[in-house]
Scaffold this motif. Structure first.
Motif, PDB file in Angstrom:
ATOM      1  N   SER A 195       0.899  -1.386  -0.094  1.00  0.00           N
ATOM      2  CA  SER A 195      -0.063  -0.140   0.090  1.00  0.00           C
ATOM      3  C   SER A 195       0.814   1.069  -0.014  1.00  0.00           C
ATOM      4  N   PRO A 196       1.724   1.426  -1.035  1.00  0.00           N
ATOM      5  CA  PRO A 196       2.609   2.447  -1.148  1.00  0.00           C
ATOM      6  C   PRO A 196       1.802   3.759  -1.257  1.00  0.00           C
ATOM      7  N   ARG A 197       2.421   4.905  -0.924  1.00  0.00           N
ATOM      8  CA  ARG A 197       1.776   6.151  -0.727  1.00  0.00           C
ATOM      9  C   ARG A 197       1.978   6.927  -2.420  1.00  0.00           C
ATOM     10  N   PHE A 198       3.057   6.423  -2.806  1.00  0.00           N
ATOM     11  CA  PHE A 198       3.300   7.155  -4.119  1.00  0.00           C
ATOM     12  C   PHE A 198       3.946   5.949  -4.976  1.00  0.00           C
ATOM     13  N   ILE A 199       3.134   5.995  -6.017  1.00  0.00           N
ATOM     14  CA  ILE A 199       3.743   4.780  -7.280  1.00  0.00           C
ATOM     15  C   ILE A 199       3.985   5.532  -8.453  1.00  0.00           C
ATOM     16  N   VAL A 200       5.252   5.071  -9.204  1.00  0.00           N
ATOM     17  CA  VAL A 200       5.577   5.652 -10.327  1.00  0.00           C
ATOM     18  C   VAL A 200       5.510   4.732 -11.310  1.00  0.00           C
ATOM     19  N   SER A 201       4.709   4.910 -12.547  1.00  0.00           N
ATOM     20  CA  SER A 201       4.447   3.727 -13.486  1.00  0.00           C
ATOM     21  C   SER A 201       5.336   4.409 -14.759  1.00  0.00           C
ATOM     22  N   ASP A 202       6.569   3.687 -15.151  1.00  0.00           N
ATOM     23  CA  ASP A 202       7.292   3.996 -16.156  1.00  0.00           C
ATOM     24  C   ASP A 202       6.906   3.315 -17.503  1.00  0.00           C
ATOM     25  N   ASP A 203       6.007   4.087 -18.471  1.00  0.00           N
ATOM     26  CA  ASP A 203       5.621   3.420 -19.670  1.00  0.00           C
ATOM     27  C   ASP A 203       5.228   1.988 -19.461  1.00  0.00           C
ATOM     28  N   ALA A 204       4.545   1.675 -18.316  1.00  0.00           N
ATOM     29  CA  ALA A 204       4.085  -0.003 -17.808  1.00  0.00           C
ATOM     30  C   ALA A 204       3.167  -0.529 -18.826  1.00  0.00           C
ATOM     31  N   THR A 205       2.246   0.231 -19.278  1.00  0.00           N
ATOM     32  CA  THR A 205       1.341  -0.233 -20.181  1.00  0.00           C
ATOM     33  C   THR A 205       1.339  -0.229 -21.568  1.00  0.00           C
ATOM     34  N   SER A 206       2.419   0.318 -21.972  1.00  0.00           N
ATOM     35  CA  SER A 206       2.485   0.710 -23.478  1.00  0.00           C
ATOM     36  C   SER A 206       2.554  -0.686 -24.267  1.00  0.00           C
ATOM     37  N   GLY A 207       3.144  -1.749 -23.873  1.00  0.00           N
ATOM     38  CA  GLY A 207       3.347  -3.002 -24.851  1.00  0.00           C
ATOM     39  C   GLY A 207       1.977  -3.610 -24.715  1.00  0.00           C
TER      40      GLY A 207
END
Ligand code: ATP
Ligand code: MG
Length: 344
Positions: A195-207
């Motif tokens: 349950s992190p308070r901050f999530i970074v999604s780096d191009d995670a769904t483009s593929g």
């Protein structure tokens, strides 16, 4: 597309969503610069003097072409700038903690538990020899100090939350036994299990194919809202940002050129680069012609200290070569870094 998310009580208890001041940024980046040394000559400045705030429950998009500095920014926020890059200036305050002021061990503790990252190549992230349920449970055990049993239960709950079909069976699956979309959900589950308070999604769904991408984005958003987290969503696709993000920052050569709320930015884009990006995604040849044609009226010398976009900008003038533009406010919450921002 709307996807109902059912999260069992143990996966999301009230204590995991403490009530906070929703207007106060949970993420606050100030004057961040990251450089890569070069064998000869000046270092490459991949992120330059960058400011960014993100509030609880907010999804902020970060859009820019390849090489803009998106991944360098993302990884720097996790205390892991890509080698041999290093942070040369700036502060990152997360939930009132000065992250860059922490020891290496301190940052390690925050990473994965309070701040986590989802990347685009799930199969590279997962251990090919270990059942995915165990991989998720290990993260929970290490960061939350849970017993084996509790961690397994938590892994199971989060697999349900990210809507993995037949989660009981999937707990025992090896990564190669999963489809790409499912492997991506496992990586998201790992990122979310504490349950992190901050999530970074780096191009995670483009593929992923478009429908799976839409489902996963919807799911991410619902989990962010329910868990009172914040998301920095990195993409090269400005269309996805327009649909998905509350605010979007447009990055070019390490700087934010424009940032604004969805309506203001996408209905009245003011920076020529933003308009260029938008026109590249639409089927209007005239628009594309106007906003992607290089300005041949001025000679742009290498190493000028002005606007980083000057050599590509159809509106550039001598002022743009002489003076670096500052970010200035053009509407509520909408800022643009341009001497001659485009009129509404
Ligand atoms: N390992 C490295 N060594 C040297 N320079 C690097 C390295 N990684 C990045 N850079 C420099 O930093 C700049 C930004 O790279 P970064 O990977 O952050 O871009 P990006 O916006 O994530 O691009 P993409 O959309 O292709 O993922 C690059 O143009 C490059 O000059
Ligand atoms: Mg990248």
């Amino acid at each position: 597309m709307s996807v109902a998310v059912k999260i069992s009580e143990s996966a999301l208890t009230a204590s995991e969503s403490p009530s906070r001041d929703q207007d106060k940024p949970v993420v606050s980046v100030r004057s961040l610069s990251v450089e890569f040394p070069r064998l000869s000559g000046a270092p490459t400045v991949a992120v330059r003097d960058l400011d960014l705030d993100i509030r609880p429950q907010e999804v902020v998009g970060l859009v820019g072409e390849s090489g803009a500095g998106k991944t360098t920014l993302a990884r720097s926020l996790l205390g892991l700038p890509p080698s041999p890059g290093h942070i040369t200036a700036g502060r990152f305050v997360f939930d009132d903690k000065d992250i860059f002021g922490l020891s290496a061990e301190g940052i390690r503790q925050v990473r994965g538990r309070d701040i986590s990252m989802v990347v685009s190549n799930p199969r590279d992230e997962l251990n090919p020899l270990k059942p995915v349920g165990e991989q998720i449970a290990t993260v929970a055990r290490v960061h939350l100090g849970l017993s084996r049993r509790e961690a397994r239960q938590r892994a199971f709950d989060i697999l349900k939350a990210v809507q993995i079909p037949d989660p009981e069976r999937r707990m025992k699956a090896l990564p190669h036994e999963l489809s790409g979309g499912m492997a991506q959900r496992i990586v998201i589950a790992i990122a979310l299990v504490c349950s992190p308070r901050f999530i970074v999604s780096d191009d995670a769904t483009s593929g992923l194919d478009v429908t799976v991408q839409a489902q996963i984005l919807q799911l991410l958003k619902e989990l962010i809202l329910k868990r009172d987290s914040s998301l920095l969503f990195i993409t090269r696709d400005i269309g996805v940002a327009a649909h998905f993000c509350d605010r979007t920052a447009i990055m070019f050569k390490g700087e934010i050129m424009e940032i604004g709320g969805r309506d203001s930015l996408f209905l009245t884009p003011r920076h020529p680069y933003t308009i260029g990006l938008m026109s590249a995604f639409c089927h209007n040849d005239r628009l594309r012609q106007v906003w992607s044609t290089q300005n041949e009226q001025i000679e742009v010398p290498a190493g000028h200290g002005g606007c980083p976009y000057a050599d590509r900008c159809p509106n550039a003038s001598q002022t743009c070569l002489d003076q670096r533009p500052e970010l200035k406010q053009v509407a509520e919450g909408h800022y643009v870094r341009c001497h001659y921002e485009v009129a509404r």
